[in-house]
Design an enzyme around this catalytic site. Structure first.
Site, PDB file in Angstrom:
ATOM      1  N   GLU A 172      -8.765  -5.764  -2.075  1.00 51.74           N
ATOM      2  CA  GLU A 172      -8.288  -6.099  -0.732  1.00 51.74           C
ATOM      3  C   GLU A 172      -6.843  -5.597  -0.604  1.00 51.74           C
ATOM      4  O   GLU A 172      -5.900  -6.366  -0.468  1.00 51.74           O
ATOM      5  CB  GLU A 172      -8.397  -7.594  -0.427  1.00 51.74           C
ATOM      6  CG  GLU A 172      -7.741  -8.536  -1.390  1.00 51.74           C
ATOM      7  CD  GLU A 172      -7.734  -9.971  -0.868  1.00 51.74           C
ATOM      8  OE1 GLU A 172      -7.707 -10.171   0.369  1.00 51.74           O
ATOM      9  OE2 GLU A 172      -7.765 -10.902  -1.699  1.00 51.74           O
ATOM     10  N   GLU A 226      -0.497   0.030   2.944  1.00 49.75           N
ATOM     11  CA  GLU A 226      -0.090  -0.658   1.722  1.00 49.75           C
ATOM     12  C   GLU A 226      -0.571   0.097   0.482  1.00 49.75           C
ATOM     13  O   GLU A 226      -0.727  -0.474  -0.596  1.00 49.75           O
ATOM     14  CB  GLU A 226      -0.584  -2.100   1.732  1.00 49.75           C
ATOM     15  CG  GLU A 226       0.116  -2.948   2.795  1.00 49.75           C
ATOM     16  CD  GLU A 226      -0.280  -4.418   2.762  1.00 49.75           C
ATOM     17  OE1 GLU A 226      -0.951  -4.832   1.790  1.00 49.75           O
ATOM     18  OE2 GLU A 226       0.074  -5.136   3.712  1.00 49.75           O
TER      19      GLU A 226
END
Length: 640
Positions: A440, A449
């Site tokens: 995740e 990210e």
């Protein structure tokens, strides 16, 4: 009194309703009648006698004249002036008049009335609608005034109109698109962060798409004329469905309603037998209160997120920084996200192991970036639901989270199933290859990210036919009007903040066109490296009936395919319901771009990669070229 308690404190600013009044030199009676008797919260009242003109008293020594204001500051307490009076600047002023005497009188009066309002500690003053086609001198004078204000807010009165025949070179009298009037005025004001708009809501409304533009502007008040009200079956005032929807939208965006005009529904005599004086506009106030009170309360999650509405935050950099316990806890509360992950793992397990071999084969599953264990738990629950045997590796680089992982495994009795690896996934040498790789690592923009770089490094220990969850993700952008966000960035007075991508719970934003996809990443990706530079050119068009709009930046989203038909994302048209782990990302423009329905907006986005960092660049090439925005050295993601 306030419109009502229902709806809670999240709409506290909208709970107050005002009434527009004529000039009165008896302010005490004005407040008693409209507030104590009428039930309104404040009056929108002229501060100066409308017959006053500085040039008419000039020969008598204007500097020594007592201004014909509505009353001494002593007739009300400071708190009453501040809470119950919004000043209304004289409507006759015309600072762009060709008549020099009128122009000079207007400038003098404007400054005198603002000075008086400041002396009274008023919270706001209403500026009259600009007259004529030019408002340059008006805006110049207001800009000068704004520089000296500390608490007083200025509201510019603008009629809510937009005709279908609007054109850029129109020469007819009056505004055909009042948004253009507002936009030209605020662009001339360098200090426009203290300037808001008060919209005159008339009986006829523009199209839905045209009205939508205003939800991204700093609308402080909706002045609703009594002529806009219809009559219901009982003879009481009511509003059309479109007007009701508009007012509800204003309530939700902290705008207040002001009732203006004379009563056109004469109900008092037939319904009130006592002789007590009644306010002629009370039935209109009661109806507005009814609209406010029937609004649905915000869901619990929305209430929790209220403090984040339109609040600029720097995106997380979990590859560089170790997350804190509070951050983990926030994300772990998002049960919807982990239900989707569990569904994806269930489908992957069933595909990897047929029913007849469920008791024989053990699937090797690696959770890379395991955090404090929510994906480990979701994977084990998926194994239990499908009756499959599982061996789990939980890989986590944050030593603090690893402590929690060890305690979780011991507490749940997973010691024989789960192996904890305290290591960066990119540098771990696995002892065996995985059937399923779960992560995740997605950010608000999907790849922001560094999920592509991390998973490219981790896929070396995935079997050639192994499954990655997520299997793909795509970033999206759409142009937005976002006055508040833009002014918040502008307030920093430096370039760096305009070249920063922010995570924001979008609220006071107008989405000007449907979102479009930007970058897509697929995993596993054995053929090419994900961290090659990527570029996308996009073109957006406003709806033909929307009217012009100002683009302050771009809202960014993502949509991901976890596995097969299991999706997860925040892109508006496909967003996962009731999920709160991600807010959209906002890419600001240093200079807003005015966009017209007949002119496309051409946008360029780059995802750039260096030896140790990733950054974005973006620009507009049409209709007006913008400077290149470059987050390199400012808001970039490092740790490669």
């Amino acid at each position: 009194m306030p419109l009502g308690e229902r709806g809670g404190w999240e709409r506290s600013e909208s709970r107050y309703c005002g009434v527009e009044t004529d000039f009165s030199d008896d302010v005490t009676y004005l407040l008693n009648f409209n507030i104590s008797t009428g039930g309104f919260d404040y009056v929108l009242a002229p501060l100066m006698n409308p017959s006053y003109r500085p040039s008419l008293v000039e020969g008598n020594g204007v500097d020594t004249q007592v201004l014909p204001v509505s009353g001494s500051d002593l007739v009300l307490s400071p708190s009453q002036w501040s809470s119950h009076v919004v000043g209304k600047i004289s409507s006759w002023i015309d600072l762009d008049s060709e008549d020099e005497v009128l122009r000079m009188d207007s400038e003098t009066t404007l400054k005198q009335e603002i000075a008086w309002a400041t002396h009274l500690s008023l919270q706001a003053c209403l500026l009259p609608t600009p007259k004529g086609k030019s408002c340059a001198n008006y805006a110049r004078c207001v800009n000068q005034i704004l520089q000296g204000l500390t608490t007083l807010q200025l509201w510019l009165r603008v009629p809510l109109v937009k005709s279908d025949g609007d054109s850029m070179d129109d020469t007819s009298e009056g505004p055909k698109d009042s948004w253009k009037l507002w936009n030209s005025f605020r662009l001339l004001c360098e200090h426009d962060s203290k300037l808001s708009v008060a919209l005159d809501v008339l009986s006829t409304l523009p199209s839905e798409t045209s009205l939508g533009r205003w939800m991204g502007e700093s609308v402080r008040a909706a002045i609703v004329s009594t002529d806009s009200f219809l009559t219901n079956a009982r003879g009481y005032p009511c509003l059309s469905k479109r007007h009701q929807k508009l007012i509800a939208g204003f309530f939700d965006h902290a705008a207040q309603v002001v009732i203006s005009g004379k009563s056109v529904h004469n109900l008092q005599k037939s319904h009130d037998s006592n002789t007590e004086e009644k306010h002629p506009l009370r039935t209109y106030l009661d109806y507005v209160a009814y609209l406010f009170q029937k609004m649905e309360p915000l869901p619990e999650q929305e209430r929790i997120e209220l403090g984040y509405r339109d609040f600029l935050q720097a995106p997380l950099q979990p590859l560089m920084d170790n997350l804190e316990a509070q951050t983990y806890e926030t994300f772990e509360r998002d049960s919807v996200k982990y239900i989707q992950y569990q569904r994806a793992v269930e489908k992957a397990l069933v595909d990897r192991v047929p029913d007849e071999k469920a008791s024989e084969l053990t699937t090797v599953l690696m959770v890379v970036g395991a955090g404090r264990g929510p994906l480990v738990r979701a994977s084990l629950q998926a194994a239990e639901e499908t009756g499959r045997k599982l061996k789990v590796y939980a890989v986590e680089k944050n030593p603090n989270a690893v402590v929690t992982l060890h305690n979780l495994v011991k507490m749940e009795g997973w010691q024989d199933i789960v192996t904890i690896i305290s290591c960066d996934m990119r540098f771990w040498n696995a002892t065996e290859q995985a059937d399923i790789l779960v992560s995740e690592l997605l950010g608000s923009f999907g790849d922001n990210e560094l999920s592509p770089e991390c998973l490219d490094g981790a896929q070396r220990f995935l079997k050639p036919d192994g499954i990655s969850i997520p299997s793909s993700y795509t970033s999206f952008i759409q142009p937005v009007t976002a006055s508040k966000l833009y002014n918040d960035v502008k307030a920093h007075k430096d370039l760096a903040h305009f070249e920063t991508a922010y995570v924001v719970k979008l609220h006071s934003v107008a989405k000007l066109a449907p979102s479009q996809d930007v970058f897509t990443f697929t995993h596993p990706n054995f053929s090419t490296k994900s961290n090659n530079q990527r570029y996308k050119k996009l073109q957006f068009n406003l709806p033909s009936d929307s009217g012009s709009a100002l683009v302050h930046g771009f809202a960014g989203y993502f949509d991901s395919v976890l596995y097969k038909d299991v999706h997860l994302g925040i892109e508006p048209t496909t967003a996962t319901p009731n999920m709160f782990s991600w807010f959209p990302i906002f890419f600001p423009l240093r200079k807003p771009v005015e966009l017209h329905p007949d002119t496309p907006l051409e946008v360029h986005f780059w995802r750039c990669c260096g030896s140790s960092k990733v950054w974005y660049e973006w620009s507009v090439s049409s209709p007006t070229p913008s400077p290149m925005h470059n987050t390199n050295g400012r808001s970039y993601w490092v740790g490669l």
